[in-house]
Write an enzyme that holds these catalytic residues in place. Structure first.
Site, PDB file in Angstrom:
ATOM      1  N   THR A 182      -4.625   7.272  -5.235  1.00 25.58           N
ATOM      2  CA  THR A 182      -4.783   7.461  -3.787  1.00 25.58           C
ATOM      3  C   THR A 182      -3.887   8.602  -3.302  1.00 25.58           C
ATOM      4  O   THR A 182      -4.300   9.429  -2.486  1.00 25.58           O
ATOM      5  CB  THR A 182      -4.443   6.147  -3.043  1.00 25.58           C
ATOM      6  OG1 THR A 182      -5.380   5.155  -3.462  1.00 25.58           O
ATOM      7  CG2 THR A 182      -4.545   6.302  -1.550  1.00 25.58           C
ATOM      8  N   GLU A 240       0.835  -1.207   0.000  1.00 28.84           N
ATOM      9  CA  GLU A 240       0.000   0.000   0.000  1.00 28.84           C
ATOM     10  C   GLU A 240       0.867   1.253   0.000  1.00 28.84           C
ATOM     11  O   GLU A 240       0.538   2.246  -0.656  1.00 28.84           O
ATOM     12  CB  GLU A 240      -0.920   0.006   1.235  1.00 28.84           C
ATOM     13  CG  GLU A 240      -1.993  -1.063   1.219  1.00 28.84           C
ATOM     14  CD  GLU A 240      -3.009  -0.848   0.102  1.00 28.84           C
ATOM     15  OE1 GLU A 240      -2.614  -0.942  -1.071  1.00 28.84           O
ATOM     16  OE2 GLU A 240      -4.182  -0.608   0.388  1.00 28.84           O
TER      17      GLU A 240
END
Ligand code: HSE
Length: 306
Positions: A181, A128
């Site tokens: 993101t 991530e």
């Protein structure tokens, strides 16, 4: 066991009221992965279909997550990873999380499960960080644990599995545009007014209580985001119209899935979910943007081994 074939589900993070701490797993959409031992003592990504993504270990989220696990395990273990990538990167339904979580889950199984699920979350968070610049755990955790999950603390990591009321159905509308993101995080303010933080804590507590109490009214009244959604919704064409259509057609709540552009709605019962899906679809048909709509129960299991 030398080979494993698994399904790593898409996930909805934040769930309106729990930025960076709340998430749930979907049932109907996700990636497939095959992981097998090799005898060259090296980690390799040997095949990716569905999306164009880097095969180099250090540039691929599954590669860096798997490396973190292998470093902690020690020794000269070699694995080949094949990914059938169905979740588009930048879709807001945990594309990087599915690859990261799937890789570490599969390797852990082949090694005889030396690591706990919580430790796997820690390794998958490295993926991530590569994808979005932050080690957030709210997608990888529901992917690995299934159901609704709460990150009570990131450091040290503490995961709480939450119950999922039987009649909850999710609808996810995915506009085929990419929102990174990192970009969606960059526009957020770093300070929050105390009175907003207080209200938001109430919503998160209310939502979690609603799940435990099977109280759909409390769930509906708690699916609110006063902090992140107002800033991010402008990145998503027709967000306000889609949300209004979902709520007018009986959704318990509707908000941005993860960092967007996907929009999720939670609903009581399959029939209402179908109506909500249709209403959301109608709004997007007016746009020039291609989109998919997924209707899914909450996936209680997370990653599934084939
Ligand atoms: N909690 C993360 C964010 C999820 O909203 O930035 C990203 O999918």
């Amino acid at each position: 066991m030398n080979e494993i074939h698994l399904f790593a589900p898409a996930t909805v993070a934040n769930v309106s009221c729990g930025f960076d701490v709340l998430g749930f797993a979907l049932d109907s959409v996700g990636d497939w992965m095959t992981i097998r031992r090799n005898n060259v003592g090296e980690l390799r990504i040997t095949k990716i279909t569905g999306q164009s993504l880097p095969m180099e270990i250090l540039k691929n989220v599954s590669g860096v997550s798997a490396l973190a696990l292998l470093k902690a395990y020690g020794g000269e273990q070699g694995f080949d990873i094949e990914i059938e990538k169905n979740i588009k990167p930048g879709s807001g339904i945990g594309s990087s999380a599915a690859s990261s979580a799937g890789a570490v889950f599969g390797i852990n199984e082949l090694l005889g499960k030396p690591f706990s699920k919580e430790e796997l979350v820690g390794f998958a968070m490295k993926g991530e960080a590569l994808a979005g610049g932050t080690e957030h755990a709210d997608n990888v955790t529901p992917c690995i644990f299934g159901g609704f999950t709460l990150i009570q603390s990131c450091q040290p990591l503490r995961v709480v599995s939450l119950p999922s009321p039987e009649e909850l159905y999710a609808v996810v509308l995915h506009p085929q545009i990419e929102v990174k993101t990192s970009d969606a995080r960059a526009i957020l303010k770093t300070h929050v007014l105390l009175k907003k933080a207080v209200r938001q804590s109430g919503y998160l507590g209310g939502f979690v209580s609603g799940l435990f109490m099977n109280d759909y009214n409390l769930i509906a009244d708690s699916l609110k985001d006063e902090i992140v959604e107002p800033a991010r919704s402008m990145l998503i064409p027709l967000f306000d119209e889609v949300k209004l259509a979902a709520l007018e057609n009986g959704a318990l709540g509707c908000g941005i899935s993860g960092s967007g552009p996907s929009i999720f709605a939670l609903n009581r019962g399959e029939k209402i979910a179908g109506q909500v899906a249709e209403a959301m679809r109608k709004v997007y048909q007016k746009s020039q943007i291609p989109f998919d709509v997924h209707l899914s129960k909450v996936n209680p299991q997370g990653i599934k081994v084939d």
